[in-house]
Design an enzyme around this catalytic site. Structure first.
Site, PDB file in Angstrom:
ATOM      1  N   ASP A 226       1.486   3.462 -12.921  1.00  0.00           N
ATOM      2  CA  ASP A 226       0.014   3.032 -12.423  1.00  0.00           C
ATOM      3  C   ASP A 226      -1.137   3.223 -13.246  1.00  0.00           C
ATOM      4  OD1 ASP A 226       0.367   5.546 -11.792  1.00  0.00           O
ATOM      5  OD2 ASP A 226      -0.274   5.630  -9.781  1.00  0.00           O
TER       6      ASP A 226
ATOM      7  N   THR B 218      -9.169   7.547 -12.822  1.00  0.00           N
ATOM      8  CA  THR B 218      -8.306   7.343 -11.960  1.00  0.00           C
ATOM      9  C   THR B 218      -8.284   8.403 -10.906  1.00  0.00           C
ATOM     10  OG1 THR B 218      -5.851   7.125 -11.851  1.00  0.00           O
ATOM     11  CG2 THR B 218      -6.649   8.873 -13.296  1.00  0.00           C
TER      12      THR B 218
ATOM     13  N   GLU C 299       4.619   7.035   1.837  1.00  0.00           N
ATOM     14  CA  GLU C 299       4.815   7.463   0.560  1.00  0.00           C
ATOM     15  C   GLU C 299       5.762   6.204  -0.319  1.00  0.00           C
ATOM     16  OE1 GLU C 299       3.618   9.676  -3.005  1.00  0.00           O
ATOM     17  OE2 GLU C 299       2.671   9.084  -1.100  1.00  0.00           O
TER      18      GLU C 299
ATOM     19  N   GLU D  83      -2.360  16.126 -14.608  1.00  0.00           N
ATOM     20  CA  GLU D  83      -3.038  16.539 -13.541  1.00  0.00           C
ATOM     21  C   GLU D  83      -4.197  17.364 -13.842  1.00  0.00           C
ATOM     22  OE1 GLU D  83      -2.698  15.404 -10.761  1.00  0.00           O
ATOM     23  OE2 GLU D  83      -0.709  14.817 -10.415  1.00  0.00           O
TER      24      GLU D  83
ATOM     25  N   GLU E  18      -5.786   5.381  -2.683  1.00  0.00           N
ATOM     26  CA  GLU E  18      -5.761   4.150  -3.458  1.00  0.00           C
ATOM     27  C   GLU E  18      -5.929   2.956  -2.536  1.00  0.00           C
ATOM     28  OE1 GLU E  18      -3.731   7.092  -5.858  1.00  0.00           O
ATOM     29  OE2 GLU E  18      -3.507   6.601  -3.553  1.00  0.00           O
TER      30      GLU E  18
END
Length: 625
Positions: free
Chosen positions: A344, A553, A448, A199, A467
């Site tokens: 992902d 990302t 989710e 993160e 996304e």
């Protein structure tokens, strides 16, 4: 819960109805065909479990009704006779008026400004905004085990940093300069915060590098974003942060990093030896950019070593990776392989690292991974829009056997159509994107987790994730189909209707009841608002550049700079030179020509078939109609 009981009751009635049809006989052949397609050894193993057998008939039955098993599809250029088809043609294939597009661009900008201004007024210098109670949020010092907060919030004005390049992309040079100066003057990484390496890398390190590149770009495409007296401070801050993250790569027998570090003291004692594949294997873009801008190979090398270590642990039978690994033993703790949480961005960064750096090895790993995904995760007919069998869906399987592990997908998986666009697999991207959009239309958000067997959410919250918007934007750039402008309009209107709070935009706690949670994650400003804005801003410099930009990302924009094609890590570790062959930039353009991003869209292929048949069928797939 009453709604779940209702869903299960309707499901039982539907299955009973299909059983009667089956006994009646006429559809027996087609039904058996669809059952075999899903409950095959590839899907269920040589000895299918009872659970897997339950999946096949149900999935086949409602998809069989929705799709009809016919041929034609996108490439036929003909719209099949579907009841209510005119409604879909009128709504989704009509021209999108320029004035409406301009209004939506301004609405997306206003959405960002409302969130950003309220963060600055009520939360700065804390990390996040609580938009309901209009106050700031930082690390949870009272509960170090609260990883949902502490993994992300490092007491370093996270939302301000994460939003820097969105200000530039929207052309707000005065606020961009002010924000950069605030970051330089007020943010320090010498703090007693234990954060997740992943993160901190994608949100903070990536944004600092993106803003630095924007400031120092000689062409200044977004307007004058230069800062008087700027002396590479953001680059130095990025270097300082990365050095503080490096201890995660030490004392690990595999080269796979620890998931967390304390920014002041390093890896905490008694740290967890387990990490997810995406968290450990999605550092290469940011670390590689930093190495190549500094001329210091250290950062790129440790990130590449982690990627290669994970890659070496993939299954010999399927080529798949699991989602959780022990960094000391290399043992797979989580054996689930899918496209969502835990995996992902690992796939995403294999391709994006190649796009940025031109290392052929990255492209080879991505292509191998993509083939394994198609062979073992993809269910349904071979051609997306023609032939018999079920339409495609990517499921979660056991990495070693390819057997189905569960019947849910998560919202993070909605990034994959966008990655397929970059790969050049546009037609498959269209199909998968439509599935997620149908879920969005049903709830006004993406839960989710969504159970495709029950046609109902498994996990009900929506934290303003980007996304689906990202994939919508990239598919519009690839096809220029106005359908995706309508999708973006639906998403923007849903966000305004359901998530707007007194001082910003709030997480949806329950996508059905629309109750809110008092949190606005930083990626809402760095990604969700940015992609919505770019979708409607046809004249943005990003779209006039000839595809010389890429998004990380976390949605941070990076120019495809020739400086990033100069590799130093191979000079430091010459044994790697023999393993990795570089492509020249011109070779890259030729190899990447299948991306479709500059192609004039073929209306017969991408426009007409979406009018009446496709979206109605997808709506039926998720129980919307």
């Amino acid at each position: 819960m009453q709604w779940r009981a209702l869903v299960l009751a309707l499901l039982a009635l539907r299955l009973a109805g299909h059983a009667l049809l089956w006994l009646a006989g006429p559809s027996l052949g087609l039904y058996q065909q669809r059952l075999r397609a899903f409950a095959s050894p590839a899907a269920c193993g040589s000895s299918p479990s009872s659970r897997c057998l339950q999946v096949g008939p149900h999935w086949a039955s409602f998809l069989g009704r929705a799709w009809g098993g016919g041929g034609g599809g996108f490439s036929s250029g003909r719209a099949a006779a579907v009841p209510g088809g005119d409604e879909y043609e009128q709504r989704y294939s009509r021209a999108f008026p320029p004035h409406l597009r301009s209004q939506l661009r301004d609405a997306a900008r206003s959405m960002f400004v409302f969130g950003y201004d309220n963060y600055m007024a009520h939360a700065f210098p804390q990390d996040e905004l609580n938009p309901i109670h209009c106050r700031g949020r930082g690390p949870d010092r009272a509960d170090p085990s609260n990883l949902n907060i502490n993994d992300v919030l490092g007491n370093y004005s996270l939302t301000l940093i994460d939003a820097l390049d969105t200000l530039a992309v929207m052309g707000n040079s005065s606020e961009f300069r002010k924000a950069v100066r605030l970051v330089i003057d007020t943010v320090s990484f010498d703090t007693d915060s234990t954060v997740q390496v992943f993160e901190a890398t994608i949100r903070v390190l990536g944004s600092l590098l993106s803003a630095h590149i924007i400031i120092t770009d000689a062409n200044q495409p977004f307007g004058d974003m230069t800062i008087k007296g700027y002396d590479d401070e953001l680059l130095h801050m990025a270097h300082d942060l990365a050095v503080r993250l490096l201890p995660a790569f030490e004392n690990t027998k595999t080269g796979i990093p620890y998931p967390r570090v304390n920014l002041r003291t390093g890896v905490p004692s008694g740290s967890n030896n387990e990490t997810c594949t995406a968290g450990a294997g999605s550092l290469l873009v940011e670390f590689g950019i930093l190495s190549r801008l500094l001329g210091d190979s250290t950062f790129e090398w440790v990130a590449r070593r982690a990627v290669k270590a994970l890659w070496s642990l993939r299954s010999n039978d399927t080529g798949l990776l699991g989602n959780v690994v022990n960094i000391q033993t290399g043992h797979w703790v989580g054996k689930q392989s899918g496209l969502g949480a835990g995996l992902d961005s690992f796939y995403e960064y294999l391709l994006k690292s190649y796009i940025l750096f031109g290392e052929k090895e990255d492209l080879e790993m991505f292509n191998d991974a993509y083939r394994s995904i198609q062979n073992h995760l993809r269910r349904g007919r071979e051609a997306c829009n023609e032939g018999e069998g079920d339409p495609p869906l990517y499921v979660n399987v056991n990495m070693f056997s390819g057997q189905l592990m569960n019947t849910w997908i998560d919202s993070l998986q909605a990034f994959f159509p966008g990655l397929q666009v970059l790969k050049g697999d546009v037609e498959d991207a269209i199909c998968l994107h439509a599935f997620y959009y149908a879920i969005w239309k049903r709830y006004g958000a993406l839960p989710e987790r969504y159970n495709w067997q029950l046609q109902a959410p498994d996990v009900l919250f929506y934290p303003l994730r980007p996304e689906l918007v990202e994939s919508t934007y990239l598919l519009y750039q690839a096809t220029k189909n106005p359908f995706y402008l309508h999708v973006g309009m639906d998403i923007l209107q849903s966000l305004e209707k359901y998530t707007k709070a007194k001082c910003g935009y709030a997480t949806l706690h329950h996508v059905i009841e629309k109750s809110k949670e008092d949190r606005m994650e930083s990626f809402f400003l760095s990604e969700t608002c940015k992609y919505l804005y770019l979708l409607f801003d046809e004249e943005n410099p990003v779209h006039k550049s000839g595809n010389r930009y890429m998004f990380t990302t976390e949605g941070h924009i990076v120019s495809l700079d020739k400086r990033l094609r100069v590799s130093l890590w191979q000079d430091t570790f010459p044994e790697e030179q023999k393993k990795t062959e570089k492509l020249k930039p011109n070779d890259f353009r030729a190899a990447n020509s299948t991306s479709n991003c500059n192609r004039v869209p073929d209306e017969r292929r991408y426009l007409l078939p979406l009018k009446s048949i496709y979206m109605r069928q997808i709506d039926q797939m998720v129980g919307l109609i």
